[in-house]
Design an enzyme around this catalytic site. Structure first.
Site, PDB file in Angstrom:
ATOM      1  N   HIS A  92       6.071   8.242  -0.246  1.00 44.37           N
ATOM      2  CA  HIS A  92       4.909   7.529  -0.776  1.00 44.37           C
ATOM      3  C   HIS A  92       3.868   7.258   0.291  1.00 44.37           C
ATOM      4  CE1 HIS A  92       5.941   3.608   0.902  1.00 44.37           C
ATOM      5  NE2 HIS A  92       7.190   3.843   0.546  1.00 44.37           N
ATOM      6  N   TYR A 112      -7.490  -2.068   4.404  1.00 43.00           N
ATOM      7  CA  TYR A 112      -7.049  -3.011   5.440  1.00 43.00           C
ATOM      8  C   TYR A 112      -6.136  -2.317   6.450  1.00 43.00           C
ATOM      9  CZ  TYR A 112      -2.060  -4.044   4.427  1.00 43.00           C
ATOM     10  OH  TYR A 112      -0.694  -3.972   4.314  1.00 43.00           O
ATOM     11  N   ARG A 113      -5.696  -1.106   6.099  1.00 41.32           N
ATOM     12  CA  ARG A 113      -4.696  -0.381   6.890  1.00 41.32           C
ATOM     13  C   ARG A 113      -4.567   0.968   6.217  1.00 41.32           C
ATOM     14  NH1 ARG A 113       1.458  -2.709   6.467  1.00 41.32           N
ATOM     15  NH2 ARG A 113       2.485  -1.398   7.992  1.00 41.32           N
ATOM     16  N   ASP A 138       8.099  -6.150   2.265  1.00 43.65           N
ATOM     17  CA  ASP A 138       8.844  -5.575   1.134  1.00 43.65           C
ATOM     18  C   ASP A 138      10.194  -5.005   1.570  1.00 43.65           C
ATOM     19  OD1 ASP A 138       6.950  -5.826  -1.125  1.00 43.65           O
ATOM     20  OD2 ASP A 138       5.673  -4.671   0.216  1.00 43.65           O
ATOM     21  N   TYR A 169       2.580   4.907   5.948  1.00 43.65           N
ATOM     22  CA  TYR A 169       1.414   4.866   6.841  1.00 43.65           C
ATOM     23  C   TYR A 169       1.549   5.861   7.995  1.00 43.65           C
ATOM     24  CZ  TYR A 169       0.005   0.639   4.343  1.00 43.65           C
ATOM     25  OH  TYR A 169      -0.386  -0.249   3.370  1.00 43.65           O
TER      26      TYR A 169
END
Ligand code: ADP
Length: 544
Positions: free
Chosen positions: A406, A487-488, A167, A106
């Site tokens: 990622h 959502y993000r 995670d 992110y």
């Protein structure tokens, strides 16, 4: 990725001259101490998860220098955070707070505005301030990771308490909750589980929310509302304040946890499965985030480079994946369900029987006996995470590509078979066009579903980064056209995503702008975060 040592040109925030910036940094050093305010003048190093950089995004989608800090500040307490904020106002310097900066996929620790001073709160403000074993609550500073909180609870001997972990366990409990991250026990909705914030506002005032506003109250962590307007949401996925303390509810030890794994043979089973999952999840028979993963993840989670099974271009053909599956505990299948039941044995059995009956309605469904699954298999990492024990197994994915990085695409939908099929179809088309492997996982929160797509790319290759970026941008647009919103999202897609929440002539975005200008008139705090720009930047070519 090769990060060759080189001389880096000093980065200063746009709109300020280098001598003025240097003088301002010296002034801040005199407040905080020279060792706690450092220029980002060394070659950028991506490190790895446990030694991640706070200077830039280690998983860069653009050139690393595009979203880079000019300097790092390490406050030791709330008063020093306040001092930094007042300093930023005085000099008009953008600041960007992070808790630990492990926001992988992110944007990591990177600021949205190049040359912002990153305030790394976690380095020195890393104390577990309180654990209340009777109320099952805690109060933490930004630098408390899931690992640290878990260890702290254990070291105090509180066997009656457990935490919820995402995670990967190395991130900040506080930072993750502010980002509305999720975990995998019944307490998985981290934002919903927070109780009470201490915040430094962009103009330097310090406030406590909820019962924290009442001197002497002993209910800050047990009654999140207090009295009057509820402000906590303003400080989540936003740039309206710097959070310096957060309360969190902890989960009482349920008396046992037991994980299970089912496989389903066909891609077309998806719709039926989602219809089965919905009532089970809403009624809490499925007690943690329901995870329906595509079988390719079973292969990727082994941690082997993709080149060991396929050397061609484009996505790995499904036949190649299937050949691998036949050697794994799951066998040949398309969808894999990972779940966990909680409580003493007789209570777990009651729920597991119902789940078994319902999943058994899908022709070819198989329950994989955990006794047949090797101890180093991904299943047991999921079991630890679902039992509140921090873990790092998820990092294995990164080996799929050279220089593995990622980025997540995570749209929200209703829990229906039709929605699942539609989202999968969007993702498939855009991944095929981009020629990249698709890793879909449907995650059911409680009354909604996220499709989490983890795009793994080679951050050393501009072609690979561009393919990932294009795929992301297209999927965001396609999803929005069908009423699905993220959502993000990663730092670089936040403007695009905010623009998709456009009902009534972008009324929400306009409200955000008004709040931003009222709370942060100098526009210094994390400009652009989540698509919220202060007046000083708005409409001046910063939006992506
Ligand atoms: P983590 O430590 O869990 O990896 P980060 O520190 O990367 O999380 O936080 C994620 C994002 O949330 C940051 O990029 C930042 O924008 C925001 N954030 C984190 N901590 C704070 C904080 N204490 N106050 C305000 N915003 C924060």
């Amino acid at each position: 990725k090769e990060t060759e040592p080189r001389v880096r040109l000093p980065v200063v925030p746009k709109g300020i001259t280098e001598p003025k910036f240097t003088a301002a940094i010296c002034e801040l050093q005199s407040h905080l101490g020279g060792e706690n305010v450092v220029l980002n003048d060394q070659p950028l190093s991506d490190g790895w998860y446990m030694e991640h950089p706070n200077t830039h995004d280690a998983f860069n989608l653009l050139d690393s220098e595009e979203t880079v800090a000019s300097a790092l500040a390490y406050p030791g307490d709330t008063a020093e955070v306040q001092a930094i904020v007042l300093w930023a106002n005085k000099h008009g310097i953008p600041i960007y707070p992070i808790s630990m900066g492990r926001n992988l996929g992110y944007g990591g620790a990177a600021p949205r505005v190049r040359g912002s001073v990153v305030i790394d709160l976690g380095r020195r403000m890393n104390k577990v301030l309180d654990i209340n074993a009777n109320d099952c609550t805690c109060l933490v500073e930004p630098g408390v990771s899931f690992y640290a909180l878990h260890e702290d609870i254990k070291s105090r001997g509180y066997d009656n308490l457990q935490i919820d972990v995402p995670d990967l366990g190395g991130g900040s409990v506080l930072g993750n909750a502010l980002e509305r991250g999720v975990g995998y026990t019944p307490y998985g909705d981290h934002w919903a589980m927070h109780a009470g914030l201490e915040v430094v506002l962009p103009t330097g005032e310090i406030v406590r929310t909820g019962m924290g506003a009442m001197p002497g109250a002993n209910t800050w962590q047990t009654f999140p509302y207090g009295f009057g307007p509820l402000h906590d949401g303003l400080f989540s996925q936003s740039n309206f304040g710097i959070v310096t303390k957060m309360g969190m509810t902890l989960m009482p030890n349920p008396g046992g946890s037991e994980s299970f794994m089912y496989t389903f043979p066909k891609e077309e089973d998806l719709a039926q499965l989602v219809e089965i999952i919905r009532p089970l999840r809403i009624s809490n028979i499925l007690e943690n985030v329901a995870q329906l993963k595509h079988c390719i993840q079973e292969v990727a989670s082994l941690g082997h480079p993709r080149s060991t099974i396929y050397q061609g271009d484009g996505a790995v053909p499904i036949e190649v994946i299937r050949r691998q599956l036949s050697m794994l505990p799951c066998g040949d299948c398309t969808w894999i369900y990972y779940g966990t039941a909680y409580g003493p044995k007789h209570i777990r059995e009651y729920k597991l029987d119902i789940i078994n009956r319902e999943f058994g309605k899908v022709p070819g469904a198989r329950h994989i006996d955990p006794a047949t699954i090797p101890v180093d298999h991904y299943f047991w990492a999921r079991h630890r995470v679902a039992s509140g024990i921090p873990d790092l197994h998820e990092l294995a994915w990164l080996n799929w590509m050279p220089n593995g990085a990622h980025v997540f695409f995570s749209p929200v939908s209703s829990i229906t078979g039709r929605d699942a099929e539609k989202l999968l179809q969007i993702a498939k088309q855009r991944h095929q066009e981009a020629g990249i492997d698709m890793f879909p996982a449907f995650c059911v929160g409680l009354r909604e579903m996220h499709l989490i797509l983890n795009i793994v790319y080679d951050r050393g290759s501009a072609t690979s980064r561009d393919a990932a970026t294009k795929c992301m941008r297209n999927m965001i647009d396609d999803a929005a056209k069908n009423g699905y919103g993220e959502y993000r999202t990663h730092l670089l897609f936040q403007d695009q995503v905010m623009k998709t929440y456009s009902w009534n002539d972008n009324a929400l975005e306009k409200l955000n702008s008004r709040l931003k200008d009222a709370l942060d008139p100098a526009g210094i705090l994390a400009p652009g975060r989540c698509g919220v720009w202060p007046a000083r930047y708005r409409g001046r070519g910063w939006e992506l």
